[in-house]
Design an enzyme around this catalytic site. Structure first.
Site, mmCIF file in Angstrom:
data_model
loop_
_atom_site.group_PDB
_atom_site.id
_atom_site.type_symbol
_atom_site.label_atom_id
_atom_site.label_comp_id
_atom_site.label_asym_id
_atom_site.label_seq_id
_atom_site.Cartn_x
_atom_site.Cartn_y
_atom_site.Cartn_z
ATOM 1 N N LYS A 21 0.904 -1.185 0.047
ATOM 2 C CA LYS A 21 -0.123 -0.126 -0.096
ATOM 3 C C LYS A 21 0.797 1.343 0.039
ATOM 4 O O LYS A 21 0.545 2.372 -0.679
ATOM 5 C CB LYS A 21 -0.854 -0.034 1.210
ATOM 6 C CG LYS A 21 -1.937 1.027 1.264
ATOM 7 C CD LYS A 21 -2.470 1.556 2.784
ATOM 8 C CE LYS A 21 -1.693 2.507 3.294
ATOM 9 N NZ LYS A 21 -2.371 2.952 4.610
ATOM 10 N N ASP A 35 -5.964 0.284 -0.058
ATOM 11 C CA ASP A 35 -6.241 0.055 1.434
ATOM 12 C C ASP A 35 -7.488 -0.364 1.753
ATOM 13 O O ASP A 35 -8.284 -0.839 0.826
ATOM 14 C CB ASP A 35 -6.054 1.695 2.227
ATOM 15 C CG ASP A 35 -7.061 2.518 1.718
ATOM 16 O OD1 ASP A 35 -7.951 2.076 0.637
ATOM 17 O OD2 ASP A 35 -7.196 3.652 2.303
#
Ligand code: SF4
Length: 235
Positions: A129, A148
């Site tokens: 991420k 996310d």
């Protein structure tokens, strides 16, 4: 490669219009205000995990007021970094990761943030991420999707993917969506997730995506307790 998901085009177009005027996610704000500086984007993203946006913004600002570069930040003690970034969640872990990351940037990368996924993943506390967001925001990559919890949740609610983890979602989205949307997916879905398609009680009654959203897994919404299409209301 998985087949393209339905309605990606109208959903992304609708979101592009709908998020105009909504508050940007914290790391986007920091990236804009710091002229997409890769080091600042990297550190702000590290601090942002499982932390409210306002807290991330304030903590990043305090830290950058004291240290602007890997060299100056590496000189801070872990305790000092802890005090500066408190109350971000896991601030003790994150302070250690920030310090260790700064050291590695100096020792292995000449004090610069590396530009490849493989190199970014060698930095302490950096997962896909964070690496994807740095590549998209700081290095303007058009070949990455940053997933996310918001992107993971909303992609599943929209029926674009059927996945259990953000990493699975990232892999599935490369096949399910056209490449031209990849750099925008995080900004659009995170902004929507913070304002409308919230984790619990999403505001489906006010959502501009209802025409294309099967609301997969949504049992209750903010305005009514009506079941999503084809689903039972939990009692
Ligand atoms: S209709 Fe509801 S579940 Fe679908 S994107 Fe909008 S808020 Fe989320």
């Amino acid at each position: 490669m998985s087949p393209r998901a339905k309605h990606v085009e109208p959903v992304m177009r609708a979101l592009a219009r709908a998020i105009d005027g909504l508050e940007l996610p914290a790391v986007e704000k920091i990236s804009e205000s710091r002229k997409e500086d890769p080091f600042h984007v990297l550190i702000a993203t590290l601090l942002s995990a499982r932390t409210q946006d306002a807290t991330t913004l304030a903590a990043s600002t305090r830290l950058f007021e004291v240290a602007q570069s890997p060299r100056t930040m590496a000189k801070l003690t872990v305790k000092r970094i802890e005090r500066l970034i408190y109350p971000v969640s896991f601030y003790r872990h994150k302070a250690r990761h920030v310090k260790a990351t700064c050291r590695l940037l100096i020792e292995r990368f000449g004090g610069r943030v590396p530009e490849t996924m493989g190199e970014l993943l060698t930095l302490p506390g950096v997962g896909r991420k964070t690496a994807n967001l740095v590549l998209i925001l700081a290095f303007k990559s058009e070949r990455n999707i940053c997933v996310d919890t918001h992107v993971h949740r909303i992609s599943n609610r929209l029926g674009w993917v059927r996945t259990r983890t953000p990493d699975e979602t990232e892999r599935a989205l490369y096949g399910a969506t056209a490449a031209r949307w990849w750099p925008s997916i995080n900004l659009y879905l995170v902004t929507w997730g913070q304002n409308v398609c919230r984790p619990v009680y999403p505001r489906c009654g006010e959502c501009v995506l209802t025409a294309w959203c099967p609301r997969v897994g949504v049992a209750r919404t903010a305005r009514t307790t009506a079941a999503a299409p084809g689903e039972k209301v939990a009692v």
